[in-house]
Enzyme design. Structure first.
Site, PDB file in Angstrom:
ATOM      1  N   SER A  91      37.221  -7.075  21.290  1.00 37.78           N
ATOM      2  CA  SER A  91      37.752  -8.220  22.027  1.00 37.78           C
ATOM      3  C   SER A  91      36.639  -9.183  22.408  1.00 37.78           C
ATOM      4  O   SER A  91      35.497  -8.769  22.661  1.00 37.78           O
ATOM      5  CB  SER A  91      38.459  -7.735  23.297  1.00 37.78           C
ATOM      6  OG  SER A  91      38.760  -8.807  24.164  1.00 37.78           O
TER       7      SER A  91
ATOM      8  N   TYR B 194      38.938  -3.508  31.085  1.00 41.84           N
ATOM      9  CA  TYR B 194      39.409  -3.682  29.703  1.00 41.84           C
ATOM     10  C   TYR B 194      38.234  -4.005  28.787  1.00 41.84           C
ATOM     11  O   TYR B 194      38.066  -3.400  27.726  1.00 41.84           O
ATOM     12  CB  TYR B 194      40.453  -4.793  29.655  1.00 41.84           C
ATOM     13  CG  TYR B 194      40.807  -5.225  28.249  1.00 41.84           C
ATOM     14  CD1 TYR B 194      41.536  -4.393  27.408  1.00 41.84           C
ATOM     15  CD2 TYR B 194      40.408  -6.468  27.768  1.00 41.84           C
ATOM     16  CE1 TYR B 194      41.848  -4.784  26.114  1.00 41.84           C
ATOM     17  CE2 TYR B 194      40.724  -6.871  26.482  1.00 41.84           C
ATOM     18  CZ  TYR B 194      41.442  -6.018  25.659  1.00 41.84           C
ATOM     19  OH  TYR B 194      41.749  -6.409  24.372  1.00 41.84           O
TER      20      TYR B 194
END
Length: 343
Positions: free
Chosen positions: A126, A151
């Site tokens: 990501s 995350y």
């Protein structure tokens, strides 16, 4: 070839699985169909694929025995691992969900790949891993040691785990740092979906950092194109590489990391304007401060991906947002857009 695609009911996973099937590959897709967002939407994505070359199984990544059986039964040649617990803000309230899916789940896939001689593992990282980095565009050669959300930390951990398996077992791994993916069949927790829902309902949209944000919005078709091209680029180790002078995106092991984005960040207010134009409605805006875990801007440097695939993102914001709105209105049965000039 026979592929495993994890997260097959997800936004990116379903699109990748559909493309692979249309290319003539055999695909086994797994998903646990959890309730993080509307399960009916996940099921509809799978039905939308509707291809005889796709087998969909309900399976949890954290179930070690089930994943081990999966690899033993199907003998995959390549794996595209896209399943994860997504969302930056959700990680503030539900951290253990990220440990189970993003850490244990990633490890079960790595173990399956190395025990069954999978020839290439492509997995989702990501843009969130760039965290406190301010140098732009974000380059995979730069350090990503200061994430600002759990995350992001799990995605950085995924890259480290992949490198370990590439080094220890010679497992070729490629990580893809996705940049703000949007488009038809998108996730309801992401800005475009939430904004559209609110505008059509006549409710205000929440605009963080008072609208002073930029994102490298990347259309889903461009993401899929990059994924299917990179899965054919199996990394090899670079014997002359060293940690002191070499790029953080490569290694002496068969390990690579790439950014996959549009490469042209867009101001949040311009993105909202494109949505207003596509809907034919003006948004009522509630301006709020920056939220914990957010970053001011994302901007992908994509030359490395272009060099090995020959591909650059093609779809601009106006076209991509219009495609999403057309899908949304068709899927949810909303009335046709009003004439914005009549306001």
């Amino acid at each position: 070839m026979r592929f495993l695609v994890t997260g097959v009911a997800g936004f990116i996973g379903s699109a990748v699985a559909q493309r692979l099937c249309h290319m003539g590959h055999e695909v086994v897709g797994i998903d646990n169909f959890n309730s993080y967002y509307d399960v009916k939407l996940k099921q509809a994505r799978v039905r939308h694929i509707a291809h005889p070359a796709l087998l969909v199984l309900d399976c949890d990544l954290a179930d070690r025995e089930a994943i081990a059986r999966l690899f033993l039964t199907h003998r995959f040649e390549r794996v595209i691992h896209l399943a994860a617990q997504a969302g930056v803000r959700y990680s503030l309230d539900n951290p253990m969900a990220y440990a189970d899916s993003n850490l244990i789940g990633h490890l079960t896939i790595l173990e399956g790949c190395r025990r069954h001689q999978v020839e290439h593992l492509v997995y989702a990282s990501s843009s969130s891993v760039y965290g406190l980095n301010r140098k732009q565009p974000f380059s995979t050669r730069d350090s990503v040691d200061h994430p600002v959300s759990l995350y992001a930390a799990t995605k950085k951990a995924n890259e480290l785990m992949a490198h370990t398996y590439a080094h220890l077992y010679g497992l070729p791994t490629t990580g893809l740092r996705f940049f703000t993916v949007y488009g038809p069949w998108g996730r309801p927790d992401m800005a475009l979906f939430r904004f559209t829902e609110a505008i059509l309902a006549g409710q205000p949209i929440e605009v963080y950092n008072h609208g002073d944000m930029r994102r490298d919005f990347t259309y889903i078709d461009d993401i899929v194109e990059g994924v299917v091209r990179i899965q054919d680029v199996v990394p090899a180790g670079q014997p002359d590489w060293n940690a002191e002078e070499g790029s953080a995106a490569s290694s002496s092991a068969p390990y690579r990391v790439y950014n996959i984005g549009h490469g042209q960040p867009v101001k949040l207010m311009d993105f909202i304007a494109a949505l207003e134009n596509a809907l034919g409605r003006q948004a009522s805006k509630e301006f709020l401060p920056m939220q914990p875990g957010d970053v001011y801007a994302t901007f992908a440097e994509t030359e490395d991906l272009f060099e090995v695939t020959g591909f650059r993102s093609q779809v601009g914001i106006e076209q991509g947002v219009q495609q999403f709105v057309d899908w949304y209105l068709g899927y949810y049965g909303q009335p046709a857009k009003a004439n914005i000039a009549a306001r």
